[in-house]
Design a protein around this motif. Structure first.
Motif, short mmCIF file in Angstrom:
data_model
loop_
_atom_site.label_atom_id
_atom_site.label_comp_id
_atom_site.label_asym_id
_atom_site.label_seq_id
_atom_site.Cartn_x
_atom_site.Cartn_y
_atom_site.Cartn_z
N HIS A 1 0.80 -1.22 0.00
CA HIS A 1 0.00 0.00 0.00
C HIS A 1 0.83 1.27 0.00
O HIS A 1 0.26 2.38 0.01
CB HIS A 1 -0.96 0.01 1.20
CG HIS A 1 -2.07 -0.97 1.07
ND1 HIS A 1 -1.96 -2.28 1.46
CD2 HIS A 1 -3.33 -0.85 0.56
CE1 HIS A 1 -3.08 -2.92 1.23
NE2 HIS A 1 -3.93 -2.09 0.67
N ALA A 2 2.15 1.16 -0.01
CA ALA A 2 2.99 2.36 -0.09
C ALA A 2 2.77 3.04 -1.43
O ALA A 2 2.60 2.38 -2.46
CB ALA A 2 4.46 1.98 0.10
N LEU A 3 2.78 4.36 -1.43
CA LEU A 3 2.33 5.13 -2.59
C LEU A 3 3.48 5.74 -3.39
O LEU A 3 4.48 6.22 -2.83
CB LEU A 3 1.41 6.27 -2.13
CG LEU A 3 0.16 5.85 -1.35
CD1 LEU A 3 -0.64 7.08 -0.96
CD2 LEU A 3 -0.69 4.87 -2.13
N GLU A 4 3.30 5.73 -4.70
CA GLU A 4 4.14 6.50 -5.61
C GLU A 4 3.59 7.92 -5.71
O GLU A 4 2.42 8.18 -5.39
CB GLU A 4 4.14 5.85 -7.00
CG GLU A 4 4.58 4.40 -7.03
CD GLU A 4 6.09 4.22 -6.90
OE1 GLU A 4 6.81 5.26 -6.88
OE2 GLU A 4 6.55 3.07 -6.84
N ARG A 5 4.41 8.84 -6.20
CA ARG A 5 3.96 10.23 -6.29
C ARG A 5 2.71 10.36 -7.16
O ARG A 5 1.80 11.14 -6.82
CB ARG A 5 5.06 11.14 -6.85
CG ARG A 5 4.59 12.59 -7.04
CD ARG A 5 5.72 13.52 -7.40
NE ARG A 5 6.50 13.88 -6.25
CZ ARG A 5 6.18 14.85 -5.38
NH1 ARG A 5 5.05 15.53 -5.53
NH2 ARG A 5 6.97 15.13 -4.37
N ILE B 1 2.09 18.63 -1.19
CA ILE B 1 2.63 17.27 -1.07
C ILE B 1 4.13 17.39 -0.84
O ILE B 1 4.83 18.07 -1.61
CB ILE B 1 2.37 16.46 -2.36
CG1 ILE B 1 0.87 16.33 -2.62
CG2 ILE B 1 3.04 15.09 -2.27
CD1 ILE B 1 0.55 15.80 -4.01
N ASP B 2 4.61 16.77 0.21
CA ASP B 2 6.05 16.82 0.53
C ASP B 2 6.53 15.43 0.92
O ASP B 2 5.75 14.56 1.31
CB ASP B 2 6.32 17.78 1.70
CG ASP B 2 6.16 19.23 1.31
OD1 ASP B 2 6.75 19.65 0.31
OD2 ASP B 2 5.39 19.94 2.01
N GLU B 3 7.83 15.24 0.83
CA GLU B 3 8.49 14.06 1.38
C GLU B 3 9.01 14.41 2.76
O GLU B 3 9.81 15.35 2.90
CB GLU B 3 9.65 13.61 0.50
CG GLU B 3 9.22 13.09 -0.86
CD GLU B 3 10.40 12.67 -1.71
OE1 GLU B 3 10.24 11.78 -2.56
OE2 GLU B 3 11.50 13.26 -1.54
#
Length: 325
Positions: A278-282, A303-305
């Motif tokens: 379930h980890a998301l790509e940008r 949206i930030d990292e």
């Protein structure tokens, strides 16, 4: 998600949260989140007006409500929901009067009236949902002036990289030729050897012992080659301690304990596999931003990292009305 999937997830996470653990992810801190993730939530919490009502999605045992309560006390109200049954050891209703937990709740079908919350938040939880449906629910239950703040697993994060490595470790431990199976097979022979009676089938006993020793050697080699060998070291130590205590009178109990430990590892494997999946790509996070802007054209979406010295930890997603903050 189908109801059968919900039931399986609910059971897996209920078993996990029954331990009283505060966090679900690999590498989480002993207390509440610190570092970049903690800083993100503290900044958000400090900016909420007195009397604000917050909804925390997929709360687990409530690390975010705890952090917000430690920061603001009774100045804000928090409703915290999760699909699983929960066991937040820290929560004392008489003390944490403005924090309410609701279990058995799906993010795609929230049991709250429209436009009731000033902030909808989630920490490593929202990404497990049917995102378009859950996001529509977030917008439904939040006021037009509300903030939507999410911390979500990042497909390239340190946590997910560790998770992928640990999935390989679980396969080594739980496979047909892994340590747990070999240890289970050697228990009866250890019990016989410690009884003092002659072993009737020496060849079978030696074969079982060699399979166990080979599994231990393979595990040591894998640990030496891995950047995150903790799971392998911990499992080897746990199995060695258990086998050291095997006696003729407790061989059956030792086998049951080993099967129980294998069950715990399988539960951890399933949770880790779910995190990785379930980890998301940008691009997926950008799709969420587009959905928010379509529903609320005046929204500002950032949206930030979230990152610190070790690397990227997560995505942060914040949607606010134009002019807010």
């Amino acid at each position: 998600m189908h109801e059968d999937g919900d039931n399986g997830r609910r059971e897996a996470w209920t078993r996990y949260w029954s331990s009283g653990r505060l966090h679900s992810c690999v590498g989480s801190y002993a207390g509440n989140y610190d570092g970049a993730i903690g800083a993100f939530w503290r900044t958000l919490g400090a900016g909420l007006p007195a009397g604000a009502r917050v909804l925390d999605l997929a709360t687990g045992n409530g690390p975010l409500p705890l952090l917000l309560w430690e920061l603001r006390g009774d100045a804000i109200e928090v409703d915290a929901v999760d699909l699983a049954a929960l066991s937040p050891a820290w929560h004392q209703p008489g003390t944490h009067r403005t924090v309410r937990f609701h279990q058995g709740v799906r993010m795609e079908a929230l049991p709250f009236a429209a436009a009731g919350f000033d902030c909808v938040a989630s920490q490593f939880g929202f990404e497990y949902s049917d995102r378009p449906r859950a996001l529509a629910e977030c917008l439904r239950v939040s006021r037009p002036t509300a903030t939507l703040a999410l911390v979500m697993h990042h497909a390239g994060s340190l946590l997910v990289r560790v998770g992928r490595e640990e999935l390989a470790h679980h396969a080594r431990l739980l496979g047909d030729d892994g340590l747990l199976r070999a240890a289970l097979e050697v228990i009866p022979w250890i019990a016989q050897a410690r009884s003092g009676a002659p072993i009737q089938d020496v060849a079978s006993a030696n074969a079982a012992r060699e399979r166990y020793n080979q599994a231990m050697r393979a595990l040591a080699d894998a640990a030496g080659a891995s950047p995150v060998p903790d799971l392998l070291h911990e499992s080897a130590s746990a199995v060695q301690r258990l086998l050291a205590g095997v006696r003729p009178e407790n061989a059956r109990q030792a086998g049951e304990a080993l099967r129980g430990y294998a069950g715990e590892l399988e539960g951890a494997r399933l949770r880790t596999a779910e995190m990785v999946a379930h980890a998301l790509e940008r691009a997926q996070v950008e799709e969420m931003a587009a959905q928010v802007r379509a529903a609320r054209p005046d929204a500002q979406v950032r949206i930030d990292e979230l990152r610190q010295a070790e690397g990227v930890l997560a995505w942060s997603f914040v949607a606010t009305p134009t002019g807010a903050g």
